[in-house]
Design an enzyme around this catalytic site. Sequence first.
Site, PDB file in Angstrom:
ATOM      1  N   SER A  41      -4.839  -0.059  -3.177  1.00 48.52           N
ATOM      2  CA  SER A  41      -5.219   1.299  -2.810  1.00 48.52           C
ATOM      3  C   SER A  41      -6.466   1.183  -1.946  1.00 48.52           C
ATOM      4  CB  SER A  41      -5.471   2.151  -4.052  1.00 48.52           C
ATOM      5  OG  SER A  41      -5.405   3.518  -3.696  1.00 48.52           O
ATOM      6  N   GLU A  42      -6.457   1.841  -0.795  1.00 49.98           N
ATOM      7  CA  GLU A  42      -7.448   1.526   0.238  1.00 49.98           C
ATOM      8  C   GLU A  42      -8.874   1.950  -0.108  1.00 49.98           C
ATOM      9  OE1 GLU A  42      -4.802   3.464   0.649  1.00 49.98           O
ATOM     10  OE2 GLU A  42      -5.267   5.278   1.793  1.00 49.98           O
ATOM     11  N   ASN A  43      -9.043   2.721  -1.188  1.00 45.47           N
ATOM     12  CA  ASN A  43     -10.413   3.011  -1.596  1.00 45.47           C
ATOM     13  C   ASN A  43     -11.059   1.817  -2.291  1.00 45.47           C
ATOM     14  OD1 ASN A  43      -8.473   3.683  -3.654  1.00 45.47           O
ATOM     15  ND2 ASN A  43     -10.172   4.424  -4.882  1.00 45.47           N
TER      16      ASN A  43
ATOM     17  N   ASN B  76       0.853  -1.190   0.000  1.00 42.54           N
ATOM     18  CA  ASN B  76       0.000   0.000   0.000  1.00 42.54           C
ATOM     19  C   ASN B  76       0.886   1.237   0.000  1.00 42.54           C
ATOM     20  OD1 ASN B  76      -1.389   2.344   1.458  1.00 42.54           O
ATOM     21  ND2 ASN B  76      -3.111   0.988   1.057  1.00 42.54           N
TER      22      ASN B  76
ATOM     23  N   SER C 193     -11.508  -3.699   2.195  1.00 46.81           N
ATOM     24  CA  SER C 193     -10.189  -3.095   2.007  1.00 46.81           C
ATOM     25  C   SER C 193      -9.440  -2.995   3.334  1.00 46.81           C
ATOM     26  CB  SER C 193     -10.355  -1.702   1.393  1.00 46.81           C
ATOM     27  OG  SER C 193      -9.105  -1.105   1.201  1.00 46.81           O
TER      28      SER C 193
END
Lengths: 232, 220
Positions: free
Chosen positions: B46-48, B23, B88
């Site tokens: 990607s944390e979205n 990440n 996520s």
Amino acid sequence: MINKVVANVHEALLGIDDGMTLMLGGFGLCGIPENSIAELVQKGISNLTCISNNAGVDDFGLGLLLQQKQIKKMISSYVGENDEFERQMLNGELEVDLIPQGSLAERCRAGGAGIPAFFTPAGYGTEVAEGKEVRVFNGKPHILEDALTADFAIVKAWKGDAAGNLVYKATARNFNPMMAMAGKITIAEVEELVPVGTLDPNEIHTPGIFVQRIFQGELFEKRIEQRTLRNK
Amino acid sequence: MALDKDGIAKRIAQELQDRFYVNLGIGIPTLVANYIPEGISVEFQSENGILGMGPFPFSGEEDADLINAGKQTITALNGAVYFDSATSFAMIRGKHVQLTVLGAMEVSENGDIANWKIPGKMVKGMGGAMDLVACAENIIVAMMHTNKKGESKLLKKCSLPLTGVSCVKKIVTNLAVLEVLPKGGFKLIERAPGVSVEEIQLATEGKLLVEGEIPEMKFN
């Protein structure tokens, strides 16, 4: 099949009133229910508590509600793209509860899943932990976070059917599925309302049981916040 | 000479290992994706809500529904997958992501990090940073050694509101590679090419530990 279809955005938002708590899906401007936000602006509903990961930008998304001072309190994780937000917050005109993004997602999921609270290591030792119960699991401190629910959750999906089943597109999924679960009444705004039976049951993201009202949005601007390109 | 932002990213890229899920935060960390060493496979989260994030799109191919956590338009590689925010952060809290690279305003000698708020001045929010630093086992901070006023960002104690406590293990700056020791203190591991130990000492407010000869960073 239970038919959840309403005629338009106006009908979809009936019952939303001053002082209510709303959840609004989206990450940045991606996957936000833009038709519903426009309707909230037009209806002039005020004193809202809005649970949303971000607060839009100055002239789009939730920024439009902020401009009209319709929001009393925001519960978000990141609001850095909105100058009006920052101004209202620093002036004390807007109540703000900033919470870690993963905790926000899980608090919505928990609210929809009948879990009243849970422990997470995120935020331990920071101001986020103030006033929260701390407990040690496997030698590591965790803080107790409450579930979140809302009077209305407004989500945006790519495709949906009359039963309320929803499919999201790419990263526009983000917070929408958890918020759909956590609304006492959940309104789904979709780009395309498809006939029942056309969505593959194997590939539905949000089961229709979580959705009470569904409508096809009239216009989707789908604004891009950071158009970042590669050279050919 | 001190490194530029790309130099910092290049040095961090040497920490990538085959089969890592990674990440990358906003800013310098994003640049790390440009310098993946040959012969290894990594996947970017990607944390979205995407795993298998690809490069920025060509003009005309951008999609409003496909962005990274910095809200930039991106592309998806073959084998990519999209998921919701709860899933996520299950990947992140559940330690399924092997390496997190993020920026910081301050890091303290016991591994505390501050990167989300300047009281009364900047209120942006923490986004996913608190979840990331509280849970990742392998965190590298990418930042300049000093701030715009020339003050050290490697401190005895952070002055800004914390993002996480005792979580940073490694720091790569424009001047040096440092490890945060479990008992406290920044252990100097490498120097940027041509930067002396004295220069690094001067730019470090927290306790700096120097043992023996400190090698220069190597770049291919």
